[in-house]
Design a protein around this motif. Structure first.
Motif, mmCIF file in Angstrom:
data_model
loop_
_atom_site.group_PDB
_atom_site.id
_atom_site.type_symbol
_atom_site.label_atom_id
_atom_site.label_comp_id
_atom_site.label_asym_id
_atom_site.label_seq_id
_atom_site.Cartn_x
_atom_site.Cartn_y
_atom_site.Cartn_z
ATOM 1 N N ARG A 156 19.149 8.566 0.502
ATOM 2 C CA ARG A 156 18.237 7.241 0.771
ATOM 3 C C ARG A 156 16.782 7.354 0.611
ATOM 4 O O ARG A 156 16.536 6.212 0.476
ATOM 5 N N GLU A 157 16.935 8.281 -0.055
ATOM 6 C CA GLU A 157 15.184 8.851 -0.331
ATOM 7 C C GLU A 157 15.645 8.389 -2.333
ATOM 8 O O GLU A 157 16.052 8.963 -3.145
ATOM 9 N N VAL A 158 14.540 7.513 -2.177
ATOM 10 C CA VAL A 158 14.450 7.556 -4.420
ATOM 11 C C VAL A 158 13.439 7.573 -4.551
ATOM 12 O O VAL A 158 12.308 7.433 -3.771
ATOM 13 N N GLU A 159 13.180 8.493 -5.924
ATOM 14 C CA GLU A 159 11.807 8.560 -6.571
ATOM 15 C C GLU A 159 12.355 7.870 -7.917
ATOM 16 O O GLU A 159 13.423 8.621 -8.835
ATOM 17 N N ILE A 160 11.647 6.701 -7.936
ATOM 18 C CA ILE A 160 11.737 6.381 -9.706
ATOM 19 C C ILE A 160 10.645 7.101 -10.486
ATOM 20 O O ILE A 160 9.835 7.298 -10.476
ATOM 21 N N LEU A 161 12.148 7.773 -11.298
ATOM 22 C CA LEU A 161 10.531 8.602 -12.478
ATOM 23 C C LEU A 161 10.249 8.297 -13.989
ATOM 24 O O LEU A 161 10.173 8.413 -15.384
ATOM 25 N N ASP A 162 11.191 7.000 -14.457
ATOM 26 C CA ASP A 162 11.140 7.180 -15.423
ATOM 27 C C ASP A 162 10.979 4.993 -15.334
ATOM 28 O O ASP A 162 11.951 4.252 -16.011
ATOM 29 N N MET A 163 9.993 4.130 -14.870
ATOM 30 C CA MET A 163 10.169 2.618 -14.433
ATOM 31 C C MET A 163 9.810 2.102 -16.066
ATOM 32 O O MET A 163 10.741 1.081 -15.841
ATOM 33 N N PRO A 164 9.852 2.301 -17.006
ATOM 34 C CA PRO A 164 9.099 1.634 -17.998
ATOM 35 C C PRO A 164 10.851 1.555 -18.917
ATOM 36 O O PRO A 164 11.635 0.769 -19.391
ATOM 37 N N ARG A 165 11.513 2.555 -18.841
ATOM 38 C CA ARG A 165 12.876 2.089 -19.141
ATOM 39 C C ARG A 165 14.198 1.286 -18.419
ATOM 40 O O ARG A 165 14.869 0.503 -18.523
ATOM 41 N N LEU A 166 13.942 1.925 -16.690
ATOM 42 C CA LEU A 166 14.292 0.547 -15.449
ATOM 43 C C LEU A 166 13.977 -0.911 -16.129
ATOM 44 O O LEU A 166 15.114 -1.416 -16.172
ATOM 45 N N LYS A 167 12.623 -0.963 -16.476
ATOM 46 C CA LYS A 167 11.804 -1.974 -16.305
ATOM 47 C C LYS A 167 12.794 -2.527 -17.955
ATOM 48 O O LYS A 167 14.027 -3.847 -18.186
ATOM 49 N N LYS A 168 13.001 -2.091 -18.976
ATOM 50 C CA LYS A 168 13.474 -1.814 -20.341
ATOM 51 C C LYS A 168 14.874 -2.693 -20.008
ATOM 52 O O LYS A 168 15.328 -3.616 -20.444
ATOM 53 N N LEU A 169 16.047 -1.807 -18.638
ATOM 54 C CA LEU A 169 16.699 -2.308 -19.289
ATOM 55 C C LEU A 169 17.031 -4.037 -18.283
ATOM 56 O O LEU A 169 18.633 -4.440 -18.892
ATOM 57 N N ILE A 170 16.446 -4.421 -18.454
ATOM 58 C CA ILE A 170 16.459 -5.909 -17.310
ATOM 59 C C ILE A 170 16.227 -6.556 -18.334
ATOM 60 O O ILE A 170 15.670 -7.985 -18.230
ATOM 61 N N GLY A 171 15.875 -6.400 -19.770
ATOM 62 C CA GLY A 171 15.069 -6.285 -20.442
ATOM 63 C C GLY A 171 13.731 -7.224 -20.281
ATOM 64 O O GLY A 171 12.554 -7.517 -21.491
ATOM 65 N N GLY A 209 0.806 -1.018 0.407
ATOM 66 C CA GLY A 209 -0.179 0.096 0.058
ATOM 67 C C GLY A 209 0.686 1.418 -0.099
ATOM 68 O O GLY A 209 0.006 2.143 0.147
ATOM 69 N N TYR A 210 2.395 0.931 -0.507
ATOM 70 C CA TYR A 210 2.970 2.017 -0.388
ATOM 71 C C TYR A 210 2.962 2.053 -1.621
ATOM 72 O O TYR A 210 2.963 1.910 -2.561
ATOM 73 N N SER A 211 3.743 4.120 -2.253
ATOM 74 C CA SER A 211 4.108 4.041 -3.453
ATOM 75 C C SER A 211 5.432 3.659 -3.875
ATOM 76 O O SER A 211 6.220 3.058 -3.112
ATOM 77 N N ALA A 212 4.667 3.304 -5.245
ATOM 78 C CA ALA A 212 5.927 2.682 -5.814
ATOM 79 C C ALA A 212 6.579 3.342 -6.192
ATOM 80 O O ALA A 212 7.925 3.301 -6.975
ATOM 81 N N ASN A 213 6.454 4.322 -6.371
ATOM 82 C CA ASN A 213 7.837 5.397 -7.025
ATOM 83 C C ASN A 213 8.283 5.936 -5.801
ATOM 84 O O ASN A 213 9.527 6.738 -6.560
ATOM 85 N N GLU A 214 8.258 6.432 -4.760
ATOM 86 C CA GLU A 214 9.051 7.326 -4.071
ATOM 87 C C GLU A 214 9.030 6.428 -2.055
ATOM 88 O O GLU A 214 7.752 5.747 -1.881
#
Lengths: 241, 241
Positions: A223-238, A179-184
């Motif tokens: 240690r604070e992360v925000e994911i800005l481009d999920m598709p590109r991260l996914k593409k990175l691992i195929g 239930g937490y944010s997937a992006n931050e």
DNA sequence: CGTACATTTGACAGGAGTCAAGATCCGTGG
DNA sequence: CCACGGATCTTGACTCCTGTCAAATGTACG
């Protein structure tokens, strides 16, 4: 080994626990879950940096994370240390160690953490009148096998950037399940822990974070992360999209 | 999925099986082992190179190696493949996959191999009057968790020569447990398989074998290995003597 | 006996590790 | 509330281990 504290009242049964959709009861019939009322009779509080159990400790129970987070690590005589997992609420730790009746790993809290105690004696006792429980517990052990085999693939055959991307995506997804944010989110572990976990050095992890940020895939501040481009991260691992 | 063949006669019960000292019954009281007579009611023969089960197959049983050897591997969509284990007689495969009821890996015979079929339904049925069986099965699942975590340490934090040395020592020890020579054995897997398993390329594995041989630690002729200097191999991975 | 496969070996390149110096953050105590 | 000191993190320069590409050799099986 930390002190176990009996649970008072029945405000916190498995059947009413918020984590029911990710923890041990997940998928079990409601009437069976009701019968788990005496499965967890104690809790343990572990302060940040302290150990829940240590390699060699006797084992009479496994633990579920109720709040906070835990890292588990194995050691070799020569001082090599390998972190085998970072565990979030609803996840079980200690299932290695059932082989010998002694813990084969050490569990350290990444923040102040509360754990549910699942005694093996209680497990077998309850299972005798809840037939679904043994298969359910085996499922959780199976999940742990799959998890570590998947890590083996990650460390054994992915390049450093792919390993880190895979880690971020996995963490994001697990946090979303809770239930937490997937992006931050906030990383609870150090660069060193992360490097050890992924089979890299802390410098490499740091450089990769910087590069991912420079390429606008993530934003990172300590240690604070925000994911800005999920598709590109996914593409990175195929993974596509 | 290969054809299962009922076992005829009772010449091959768990209680009389030669592998009792390494397989599922190990350590159980004799009277309990006697009650396992209907645990394995079928066998499967798998020819060299054929699969016992494939990723995605439905799972109603796990398997014990009776003779021969098996490799297990997981796959990612992108074609990456990771060998997760080479299994000898007495070892169980298929315990991943209990999570979903579908196999999460593929098992391929490294030579002509015979497997015992342990149906989960039989497991639970027998466990209801053999209380020691559930904890025993959990021990075997625990062992599998430890095994893959140990591989994670090997691949994640050892150098190539240490990984290969660790592999040779581990195989040697397991073969010795089965009554075979600890110093002379035949590798059933290719350099490519071995490389994949250890997170290396086949060329690196080949070079390391050559170097170990040049340094008189082993003698190697294709897949025949003789260990000439066990202490030095152990020293290589930090174990003394 | 020939062909496909497995293994060995060499030359070269590159990714990640090592070593080192700064920068930043955080807890503690004045 | 602020200053200090240790821990954590970032970044750079350089090295080297392992991967990649390629060719030769050896082996097994039809």
């Amino acid at each position: 080994m930390q002190k176990r504290v009996p649970i008072t009242g029945d405000s916190t049964l498995c059947s009413t626990c918020m984590l029911g959709h990710v923890c041990l009861p997940v998928g079990m019939p409601a009437e069976d879950i009701d019968k788990l009322s005496t499965l967890v009779r104690e809790r343990v509080r572990v302060e940040k940096g302290r150990t829940l159990y240590t390699l060699g400790d006797e084992l009479d129970a496994v633990y579920g994370v109720r709040s906070g987070s835990i890292k588990t690590q194995i050691e070799r005589a020569e001082g090599q240390l390998q972190i085998t997992g970072f565990h979030l609420p609803g996840e079980l730790v200690g299932m290695d160690g059932m082989l010998e009746g002694h813990h084969m790993s050490t569990a350290v809290a990444l923040e102040d953490t509360e754990m549910c105690v699942i005694r093996l004696a209680d497990l077998d006792r309850i299972a005798s009148h809840v037939p679904a429980l043994q298969p359910q517990f085996r499922r959780f052990m199976s999940k742990e096998i799959i998890r570590s085999q998947h890590m083996l693939l990650t460390v054994g055959s992915l390049r450093s950037e792919q390993r880190l991307a895979a880690f971020l995506l996995n963490l994001s997804q697990r946090l979303a399940m809770l239930g937490y944010s997937a992006n931050e989110f906030v990383l609870r572990m150090s660069r060193e822990d992360l490097g050890n976990y992924l089979g890299l050095t802390l410098e490499t992890v740091s450089r990769l974070f910087s590069r991912f940020a420079r390429e606008d895939m993530i934003r990172i501040n300590q240690r604070e992360v925000e994911i800005l481009d999920m598709p590109r991260l996914k593409k990175l691992i195929g993974q596509d999209s």
